[in-house]
Design an enzyme around this catalytic site. Structure first.
Site, PDB file in Angstrom:
ATOM      1  N   GLY A   1       0.923   5.917   4.488  1.00  0.00           N
ATOM      2  CA  GLY A   1      -0.239   6.317   5.269  1.00  0.00           C
ATOM      3  C   GLY A   1      -1.519   5.588   4.922  1.00  0.00           C
ATOM      4  CB  SER A   2      -2.244   2.832   2.570  1.00  0.00           C
ATOM      5  OG  SER A   2      -1.321   1.839   2.990  1.00  0.00           O
TER       6      SER A   2
ATOM      7  CD  GLU B   1      15.321  -1.317  17.487  1.00  0.00           C
ATOM      8  OE1 GLU B   1      16.451  -0.820  17.297  1.00  0.00           O
ATOM      9  OE2 GLU B   1      14.456  -0.781  18.191  1.00  0.00           O
TER      10      GLU B   1
ATOM     11  CG  HIS C   1       5.438   1.756  12.852  1.00  0.00           C
ATOM     12  ND1 HIS C   1       5.428   0.773  11.898  1.00  0.00           N
ATOM     13  CD2 HIS C   1       5.126   2.904  12.206  1.00  0.00           C
ATOM     14  CE1 HIS C   1       5.121   1.302  10.720  1.00  0.00           C
ATOM     15  NE2 HIS C   1       4.941   2.592  10.895  1.00  0.00           N
TER      16      HIS C   1
ATOM     17  CB  SER D   1       2.022  -0.403   9.476  1.00  0.00           C
ATOM     18  OG  SER D   1       3.089  -0.102   8.602  1.00  0.00           O
TER      19      SER D   1
ATOM     20  N   GLY E   1       0.840  -1.197   0.000  1.00  0.00           N
ATOM     21  CA  GLY E   1       0.000   0.000   0.000  1.00  0.00           C
ATOM     22  C   GLY E   1       0.867   1.235   0.000  1.00  0.00           C
ATOM     23  N   GLY E   2       0.250   2.364  -0.236  1.00  0.00           N
ATOM     24  CA  GLY E   2       0.966   3.632  -0.249  1.00  0.00           C
ATOM     25  C   GLY E   2       1.259   4.127   1.150  1.00  0.00           C
TER      26      GLY E   2
END
Length: 199
Positions: free
Chosen positions: A10-11, A63, A50, A14, A7-8
């Site tokens: 800010g879609s 990480e 996030h 996540s 997705g783009g």
């Protein structure tokens, strides 16, 4: 199981990927594999956002910016892994060479390394949810290094989608199932950034 979520910016991809991972884990172990480098205020803000999204969902965060195949298989086995995200991993591998200029050979080497990491994660974990980005739609012709990076992302997105058991594009927060063995959007992107095209 491998699920690809694209997705783009800010879609909502996540958030949807996290929901998918929680559902697949069904109370089992959840690992969040964070690939973004921590440099800069913008990166810190994304990390904060996030973390807030994941709070209370039971994710253990690892990480690792590259060489994901070095992660101890004992940590991955029996887990549902959320890889956030493929574009950061690709950038870290591709631009992490330390060279001032990057070209086709660097792209091919980075592609092979990222695909090796994906295969490793898929083979070790019970479930793998991969977040991808659609950064191809602006139609702008960038410098050669950036164009090689976009070609790399097109190839990686296509490969991940072909391998996936399920693939979704999140549009305005709505997950749209993508049918077939290949993502239509990824195929278009790969063609648009083919070396022979003059985008």
């Amino acid at each position: 199981m491998l699920v690809a979520v694209t997705g783009g910016s800010g879609s909502g991809k996540s958030a949807y990927a996290e929901q998918t991972a929680v559902r697949l884990a069904d109370g089992g172990r959840l690992l969040y594999l964070a690939t973004m480098m921590r440099d800069g205020a913008r990166a810190q803000e994304r990390i904060r956002r996030h973390r807030a999204l994941r709070r209370g969902k039971g994710f253990l965060t690892i990480e690792k910016t590259d060489r994901l195949c070095e992660i101890d298989p004992g940590i991955l086995q029996g887990a549902t892994v959320l890889l956030e995200d493929l574009s950061n991993l690709a950038a870290n591998v591709f631009f992490g060479t330390g060279e001032e200029t990057v070209g086709r050979a660097d792209r091919e080497k980075a592609c092979a390394a990222c695909l090796q990491d994906l295969r490793y994660l898929q083979n070790q974990a019970d479930n793998l949810v991969v977040v991808m980005n659609e950064v191809f739609a602006d139609g702008i012709r960038y410098g050669e290094g950036t164009m090689q990076y976009l070609r790399l992302l097109g190839a990686l997105n296509s490969a991940a989608a072909r391998q996936a058991d399920a693939a979704y594009e999140v549009v305005y927060g709505i997950p749209v199932p993508l049918r077939g063995g290949t993502l239509a959007a990824a195929s278009v992107c790969e063609q648009a950034y083919d070396d022979t095209e003059s985008v």
